[in-house]
Design a protein around this motif. Structure first.
Motif, PDB file in Angstrom:
ATOM      1  N   PRO A  22      27.934  35.974  39.598  1.00  9.83           N
ATOM      2  CA  PRO A  22      29.118  35.181  39.952  1.00  9.83           C
ATOM      3  C   PRO A  22      28.686  34.017  40.836  1.00  9.83           C
ATOM      4  CG  PRO A  22      29.521  37.525  40.291  1.00  9.83           C
ATOM      5  CD  PRO A  22      28.055  37.382  40.015  1.00  9.83           C
ATOM      6  N   SER A  23      29.341  32.872  40.684  1.00  6.86           N
ATOM      7  CA  SER A  23      28.892  31.670  41.406  1.00  6.86           C
ATOM      8  C   SER A  23      28.910  31.868  42.914  1.00  6.86           C
ATOM      9  CB  SER A  23      29.751  30.465  41.022  1.00  6.86           C
ATOM     10  OG  SER A  23      31.101  30.674  41.389  1.00  6.86           O
ATOM     11  N   VAL A  24      29.842  32.672  43.429  1.00  4.85           N
ATOM     12  CA  VAL A  24      29.916  32.889  44.868  1.00  4.85           C
ATOM     13  C   VAL A  24      28.628  33.529  45.383  1.00  4.85           C
ATOM     14  CG1 VAL A  24      31.073  35.132  44.611  1.00  4.85           C
ATOM     15  CG2 VAL A  24      31.305  33.847  46.741  1.00  4.85           C
ATOM     16  N   LEU A  25      28.005  34.395  44.588  1.00  4.40           N
ATOM     17  CA  LEU A  25      26.761  35.032  45.010  1.00  4.40           C
ATOM     18  C   LEU A  25      25.555  34.130  44.770  1.00  4.40           C
ATOM     19  CD1 LEU A  25      27.304  38.729  43.852  1.00  4.40           C
ATOM     20  CD2 LEU A  25      27.498  37.770  46.154  1.00  4.40           C
ATOM     21  N   PHE A  26      25.544  33.421  43.632  1.00  2.00           N
ATOM     22  CA  PHE A  26      24.413  32.518  43.402  1.00  2.00           C
ATOM     23  C   PHE A  26      24.375  31.427  44.457  1.00  2.00           C
ATOM     24  CE2 PHE A  26      22.357  28.759  41.741  1.00  2.00           C
ATOM     25  CZ  PHE A  26      21.124  29.286  41.372  1.00  2.00           C
ATOM     26  N   ASP A  27      25.527  30.874  44.792  1.00  6.15           N
ATOM     27  CA  ASP A  27      25.560  29.825  45.815  1.00  6.15           C
ATOM     28  C   ASP A  27      25.055  30.352  47.156  1.00  6.15           C
ATOM     29  OD1 ASP A  27      26.557  28.095  43.953  1.00  6.15           O
ATOM     30  OD2 ASP A  27      28.629  28.188  44.645  1.00  6.15           O
ATOM     31  N   TYR A  28      25.320  31.627  47.429  1.00  6.91           N
ATOM     32  CA  TYR A  28      24.853  32.224  48.685  1.00  6.91           C
ATOM     33  C   TYR A  28      23.331  32.235  48.747  1.00  6.91           C
ATOM     34  CZ  TYR A  28      23.674  35.827  52.094  1.00  6.91           C
ATOM     35  OH  TYR A  28      23.112  36.515  53.136  1.00  6.91           O
ATOM     36  N   ILE A  29      22.665  32.656  47.664  1.00  8.74           N
ATOM     37  CA  ILE A  29      21.205  32.759  47.732  1.00  8.74           C
ATOM     38  C   ILE A  29      20.534  31.404  47.529  1.00  8.74           C
ATOM     39  CG2 ILE A  29      21.238  35.146  46.953  1.00  8.74           C
ATOM     40  CD1 ILE A  29      20.234  34.264  44.247  1.00  8.74           C
ATOM     41  N   HIS A  30      21.236  30.472  46.886  1.00 13.69           N
ATOM     42  CA  HIS A  30      20.624  29.201  46.519  1.00 13.69           C
ATOM     43  C   HIS A  30      20.805  28.135  47.588  1.00 13.69           C
ATOM     44  CE1 HIS A  30      19.074  26.223  43.713  1.00 13.69           C
ATOM     45  NE2 HIS A  30      20.149  25.469  43.882  1.00 13.69           N
ATOM     46  N   GLY A  31      21.854  28.249  48.388  1.00 10.08           N
ATOM     47  CA  GLY A  31      22.226  27.152  49.259  1.00 10.08           C
ATOM     48  C   GLY A  31      21.695  27.251  50.675  1.00 10.08           C
ATOM     49  N   GLY A  32      22.014  26.213  51.453  1.00 12.54           N
ATOM     50  CA  GLY A  32      21.618  26.153  52.849  1.00 12.54           C
ATOM     51  C   GLY A  32      22.802  25.795  53.721  1.00 12.54           C
ATOM     52  N   SER A  33      22.525  25.395  54.941  1.00 14.80           N
ATOM     53  CA  SER A  33      23.593  25.097  55.891  1.00 14.80           C
ATOM     54  C   SER A  33      24.046  23.642  55.771  1.00 14.80           C
ATOM     55  CB  SER A  33      23.125  25.379  57.321  1.00 14.80           C
ATOM     56  OG  SER A  33      22.034  24.541  57.665  1.00 14.80           O
ATOM     57  N   GLU A  34      25.308  23.431  56.085  1.00  9.99           N
ATOM     58  CA  GLU A  34      25.937  22.119  56.185  1.00  9.99           C
ATOM     59  C   GLU A  34      25.598  21.210  55.000  1.00  9.99           C
ATOM     60  OE1 GLU A  34      25.493  20.516  60.142  1.00  9.99           O
ATOM     61  OE2 GLU A  34      26.075  22.414  61.063  1.00  9.99           O
ATOM     62  N   GLN A  35      24.923  20.069  55.241  1.00  7.81           N
ATOM     63  CA  GLN A  35      24.599  19.140  54.157  1.00  7.81           C
ATOM     64  C   GLN A  35      23.357  19.557  53.368  1.00  7.81           C
ATOM     65  OE1 GLN A  35      25.243  14.774  55.188  1.00  7.81           O
ATOM     66  NE2 GLN A  35      25.118  15.648  57.251  1.00  7.81           N
ATOM     67  N   GLN A  36      22.725  20.642  53.783  1.00 14.30           N
ATOM     68  CA  GLN A  36      21.536  21.181  53.112  1.00 14.30           C
ATOM     69  C   GLN A  36      20.343  20.212  53.187  1.00 14.30           C
ATOM     70  OE1 GLN A  36      22.809  24.236  49.922  1.00 14.30           O
ATOM     71  NE2 GLN A  36      23.825  22.335  49.313  1.00 14.30           N
ATOM     72  N   ARG A  46      39.639  33.765  44.166  1.00 13.50           N
ATOM     73  CA  ARG A  46      38.652  33.021  43.407  1.00 13.50           C
ATOM     74  C   ARG A  46      37.395  33.840  43.144  1.00 13.50           C
ATOM     75  NH1 ARG A  46      35.794  27.177  44.929  1.00 13.50           N
ATOM     76  NH2 ARG A  46      34.198  27.297  43.311  1.00 13.50           N
ATOM     77  N   ASN A  47      36.846  34.473  44.180  1.00 15.46           N
ATOM     78  CA  ASN A  47      35.597  35.189  43.913  1.00 15.46           C
ATOM     79  C   ASN A  47      35.832  36.508  43.181  1.00 15.46           C
ATOM     80  OD1 ASN A  47      36.044  37.182  45.990  1.00 15.46           O
ATOM     81  ND2 ASN A  47      35.251  35.740  47.509  1.00 15.46           N
ATOM     82  N   VAL A  48      37.052  37.083  43.297  1.00 14.70           N
ATOM     83  CA  VAL A  48      37.372  38.257  42.479  1.00 14.70           C
ATOM     84  C   VAL A  48      37.379  37.877  40.995  1.00 14.70           C
ATOM     85  CG1 VAL A  48      39.200  39.876  41.861  1.00 14.70           C
ATOM     86  CG2 VAL A  48      38.598  39.528  44.260  1.00 14.70           C
ATOM     87  N   LEU A  49      37.979  36.728  40.672  1.00 14.81           N
ATOM     88  CA  LEU A  49      37.997  36.255  39.293  1.00 14.81           C
ATOM     89  C   LEU A  49      36.585  35.992  38.789  1.00 14.81           C
ATOM     90  CD1 LEU A  49      39.606  35.330  36.821  1.00 14.81           C
ATOM     91  CD2 LEU A  49      39.733  33.044  37.848  1.00 14.81           C
ATOM     92  N   GLU A  50      35.755  35.382  39.642  1.00 13.48           N
ATOM     93  CA  GLU A  50      34.367  35.126  39.267  1.00 13.48           C
ATOM     94  C   GLU A  50      33.642  36.432  38.938  1.00 13.48           C
ATOM     95  OE1 GLU A  50      31.667  32.858  39.081  1.00 13.48           O
ATOM     96  OE2 GLU A  50      33.263  31.492  38.502  1.00 13.48           O
ATOM     97  N   MET A  51      33.858  37.447  39.737  1.00  9.73           N
ATOM     98  CA  MET A  51      33.206  38.724  39.493  1.00  9.73           C
ATOM     99  C   MET A  51      33.672  39.363  38.189  1.00  9.73           C
ATOM    100  SD  MET A  51      33.272  40.210  43.394  1.00  9.73           S
ATOM    101  CE  MET A  51      32.534  39.261  44.732  1.00  9.73           C
TER     102      MET A  51
END
Length: 386
Positions: A19-33, A182-187
């Motif tokens: 789900p995108s909510v989890l991928f974004d968690y592992i892929h992203g960084g803080s603020e503007q990245q 939103r993240n329930v739907l993604e899952m």
């Protein structure tokens, strides 16, 4: 995807499966990245000197990391919530690392507990500690890691507060995740992931759920954790941990020569040059750009490990060429776990080793313990404005 040729292929598979909510968690960084991107850009900016007229038929990639043997100079770094990326994810990643012959580091913010991983592997591993304001919890985690025969304690020193991760806040992914429409739907639209997670042993922070009275409630535990990061963390705090922990102590999050010298003062066995994968202070320099000055500050008096932007075996050579003893990779191995579970972590490690071997041959290197000065022929300007 027929063949996995690189870590970037594993990243693509992880994006498709999660789900995108989890991928974004592992892929992203803080603020503007910005820091996250600098880790990648500055690593890529480095050049390696090609030295061709050398016999490289025999190559030695083995080393030790904080006293533990490593088939290649790489450990699987600590990553929170890995058990939400794959059923029993931390246990599966630890098994892959043990089978491959490299150290594995378990996060405090894991889904599987210290005891789960110890039972699953039957081998020593490292435990990464986030210190809480609740001293009894700190003492309990240290005791549990000792009882589980963890060979090293990796103390994270850069979490006086949690960096603001804008995507996570918008999507409701806190620590641990909060359910939103939103993240329930993604899952629900990722049935393979959802079916797998139904069979997972735990769905909360296994290391913490029994440490507080309301630990079995995701919401209560989330609120408790967010209030526990301690702004008073300083060198005296590290001295206390050194006194309490009987084995190897590694300080993670060193980005300044003064902190490296302080690690020597308090008797740490190793340091990890790391900006938390770009997930804490945004606009910080890349880890690779500060590595040379930290190595210069401490010389060979303490083992200097490196973390930040490792995506290929050539990146490992670049870090070694700038003075690191060995490296850690959290995000790349987490892509492998999210894509294919234990096999995906094994695949990531295999890719790193194959690329490391190729890079060594083309750069005229025979041993990871003997990477001479000058192999890295360019480096990012230190402190330069982007």
């Amino acid at each position: 995807m027929s063949k996995i040729a690189s870590i970037f292929d594993l990243e693509t598979l992880a994006r498709e499966r999660l789900p995108s909510v989890l991928f974004d968690y592992i892929h992203g960084g803080s603020e503007q990245q910005l820091t996250l991107q600098r880790n990648l850009d500055d690593m890529r900016a480095l050049a390696l000197r090609q030295h061709s007229l050398r016999n490289v038929a025999r190559r030695d990639t083995a080393t030790t990391m904080a006293g533990d043997p490593a088939r290649i100079p790489l450990a699987v770094g600590p990553t929170g919530l890995a058990g939400l990326m794959w059923p029993n994810g931390e246990c599966e990643a630890a098994r892959a690392a043990a089978d491959y012959g490299v150290p594995y580091c378990l996060s405090t913010c894991s889904i599987n507990s210290i005891e789960d991983v110890a039972e699953a592997t039957g081998k020593p591993f490292w435990f990464q500690l986030y210190l809480m304001k609740a001293q009894r919890v700190n003492e309990s985690l240290i005791r549990r890691a000792d009882k589980a025969n963890c060979s090293a304690l990796v103390l994270t020193i850069d979490l006086h507060t949690q960096g603001k991760r804008w995507a996570d806040e918008k999507e409701g992914l806190g620590v641990p995740p909060r359910l939103t429409p939103r993240n329930v739907l993604e899952m629900l639209t990722h049935p393979r992931w959802l079916a797998g997670m139904a069979g997972s042993k735990r769905h909360n922070f296994g290391n913490l759920e029994h440490e507080i009275e309301a630990g079995k409630s995701v919401g209560s535990l989330s609120k408790w954790i967010e209030e526990q990061f301690d702004p008073t963390f300083d060198l005296d705090t590290v001295r206390w941990v050194r006194k309490e922990w009987p084995r190897k102590l590694i300080l993670k999050g060193v980005m300044h020569p003064d902190d490296a010298r302080s690690a020597l003062e308090v008797g740490a066995d190793a340091i990890i040059v790391s900006n938390h994968g770009g997930r804490q202070l945004d606009s910080a320099p890349s880890s690779i750009s500060v590595l040379p000055q930290i190595v210069e500050a401490v010389g060979s008096r303490i083992e200097v490990l490196f973390d930040g932007g490792i995506r290929t075996g050539g990146d490992i050579v670049k870090a070694l060429g700038l003075g690191a003893h060995a490296c850690l990779s959290g995000r790349a191995c987490l892509y492998g776990l999210a894509a294919k579970g234990r096999d995906g972590v094994h695949c990531a490690l295999e890719l790193f080793e194959q690329e490391l071997q190729d890079c060594m041959m083309l750069a005229g290197l025979s041993s990871v313990s003997e990477v001479p000065p000058g192999v890295v022929t360019a480096q990012p300007p230190l402190g330069a404005r982007r």
